[in-house]
Scaffold this active site. Structure first.
Site, PDB file in Angstrom:
ATOM      1  N   LYS A  82     -31.029  28.592  20.053  1.00 20.39           N
ATOM      2  CA  LYS A  82     -30.509  30.069  19.816  1.00 20.39           C
ATOM      3  C   LYS A  82     -31.547  30.842  20.306  1.00 20.39           C
ATOM      4  CE  LYS A  82     -28.550  33.167  16.275  1.00 20.39           C
ATOM      5  NZ  LYS A  82     -28.177  33.216  14.875  1.00 20.39           N
ATOM      6  N   SER A 157     -23.581  34.438  14.349  1.00 17.90           N
ATOM      7  CA  SER A 157     -24.194  35.239  15.715  1.00 17.90           C
ATOM      8  C   SER A 157     -24.879  34.046  16.435  1.00 17.90           C
ATOM      9  CB  SER A 157     -25.414  35.957  15.077  1.00 17.90           C
ATOM     10  OG  SER A 157     -26.562  35.029  14.438  1.00 17.90           O
ATOM     11  N   SER A 181     -23.989  32.177  10.087  1.00 19.15           N
ATOM     12  CA  SER A 181     -24.043  32.301  11.770  1.00 19.15           C
ATOM     13  C   SER A 181     -24.115  30.919  12.183  1.00 19.15           C
ATOM     14  CB  SER A 181     -25.144  33.109  12.200  1.00 19.15           C
ATOM     15  OG  SER A 181     -24.593  34.609  11.672  1.00 19.15           O
TER      16      SER A 181
END
Length: 470
Positions: A82, A157, A181
């Site tokens: 990420k 996210s 997330s």
């Protein structure tokens, strides 16, 4: 071995092939590069890809293994990161225009630990700006698409990490989880995702959202792969003020755990079931029946007042996010996505008393969870109340009304304030062919039990073996 076969394999299966020298790390990386090249125009799962560096790392792994220096099941395995994990020499945008050109001078601790185990970065996955949201708004880098249905969201996210693993672009990826997330994209993309106990995995070099609730965790196809990753990721780090020196556990060994003799509390709160769609509940009920058949004693249980805990989680996040972004957002507010900007700026108007009261609620639930785990080994609930929403959807249709799309993480956020380990695992598919999931939750530092229970469920089901057709 065919490229298409390699890109549908788990980390554990790839590791067996690499160790036996049935396939080389170079073959593996080329297969994933080919798959990513073919599917990325459809998915937009990445902000930065580094194929040349990945190839070099794979060649190094091949040479090390040929020389007899096999490091373990992550050796030669590509990992998606990420794009809020610092990577030395590779830009780390955090999904934002503010830091679009930031190139760290060192790796995040967890990135370095994975590299020490023989894994290597494949690239930086797309994400909601600064991890502040459960949907995929990102005006700069665009929205990732769900490989199961391209006009549906992946969850956030850690949106790109979910899309990349589900599409076979990488076998495993890292995300961060402040309200769900890791677990939400895992659930909506048909993956297994773990939020470890707070403090077990270092967050040094990970751009923060809420320092007292941020967790770092893996998304993969199976609980076994999660266990392999955790063996490399866990460890005390003095650079992270939230790091806890709990000692090391063999999470692969913990896969021997099963459901026999476990006491599992099946959550019944209206906070959960008033918003959960029937098709999610049907799959959940089937999972509970199976778990009972595997030897667990399942009982209904109410936590109570979960609305207060959810509100406390939002309040704490708002205050802590504002503190981190205080100077940047005043200097260049126009560079933030409008939705993220509003959430951060709300912290300017939050009275100190609200933050203090939220911490009191957190402490009350510390006692409540301790009481529950004196009776139960695990708690179980749906991960999300609905399958993946349409990309342009702003709400979820419920039998008794509608729910804002951001509230799809309401079932995950209730386990963040108290740092409990929680794993999302696939439990079936909706009528539209979209994945649905349940989450197993344990007391702090029972990560091995949580992972082992998810593995036992996956040994008795095949939901985790399904792959989308792109």
């Amino acid at each position: 071995m065919a490229d298409t076969l390699l890109t549908t394999m788990t980390v554990a299966d790839l590791a067996k092939c690499i160790k036996a020298k049935d396939v080389s790390p170079v073959d593996v990386v080329e297969a994933f590069i080919k798959q990513t090249t073919a599917t990325e125009p459809l998915l937009n799962a990445w902000i930065t890809l580094i194929p040349d560096q990945a190839r070099a790392a794979a060649k190094q792994a091949e040479a090390e293994i040929a020389a007899g220096n096999y490091k373990g099941p992550l050796h030669g395995i590509p990992v998606g990161l990420k794009d809020l994990f610092w990577t030395k020499g590779v830009r780390t945008t955090s999904g934002s225009a503010i830091t679009k050109d930031f190139v760290p001078s060192e790796d995040a601790t967890v990135v370095a630990k994975l590299q020490d185990a023989g894994a290597y970065a494949f690239g930086k996955t797309n994400m909601v700006e600064y991890a502040y949201g459960g949907s995929e708004h990102n005006a700069i880098y665009g929205a990732p698409k769900n490989p199961w249905k391209l006009d549906h969201v992946t969850g956030g996210s850690s949106s790109g990490s979910g899309a990349a693993v589900a599409a076979g672009q990488v076998p495993i990826a890292l995300g961060s989880d402040t309200a769900g997330s890791v677990r939400a994209p895992a659930a909506l993309c048909g993956l297994t995702g773990l939020k470890p106990t707070y403090g077990l995995v270092s967050r040094f070099g990970v751009s923060p959202l809420s320092w007292s609730m941020d967790h770092v965790g893996p998304l993969a196809h199976t609980a076994e792969d999660v266990a392999i990753a955790m063996n490399a990721m866990v460890g005390y780090d003095a650079k992270d003020p939230g790091s806890i020196n709990h000692g090391l556990e063999d999470y692969v060994e913990a896969l021997r755990n099963d459901f026999k003799g476990l006491r599992i509390g099946v959550l019944q709160d209206d906070f959960i079931w008033d918003v959960t769609l029937p098709e999610v509940k049907t799959a959940f009920d089937d999972a509970i029946t199976l778990i009972s058949g595997l030897g667990a004693a399942t009982e209904p249980v109410y936590i109570g007042n979960l609305e207060r805990l959810a509100l406390a989680q939002v309040t704490i996040t708002t205050a802590e996010a504002n503190t981190y972004h205080h100077e940047m957002i005043q200097r260049a507010p126009e560079l933030y996505h409008p939705v993220v900007r509003r959430r951060i700026e709300a912290g300017f108007f939050m009275p100190v008393a609200a933050y203090v009261q939220a911490q009191r609620v957190r402490a009350l639930f510390e006692e409540r969870y301790a009481s529950l785990f004196a009776t139960f080994d695990l708690l179980v609930a749906p991960t999300t109340p609905a399958p993946a929403l349409e990309a342009n959807g702003q709400s979820v249709r419920l039998p008794n009304g509608e729910m804002p799309s951001r509230e799809t993480v309401r079932l995950t956020r209730i386990f963040n304030p108290n740092g409990l380990p929680a794993i999302s695992m696939p439990t079936g598919f909706s009528d539209q062919g979209l994945p649905v999931a349940a989450q197993l939750v344990g007391k702090r530092f029972s990560d091995g039990l949580v992972i082992g229970a998810a593995h036992a469920y996956q040994q008795a089901t095949d939901w985790h073996t399904h792959r989308p057709s792109l």
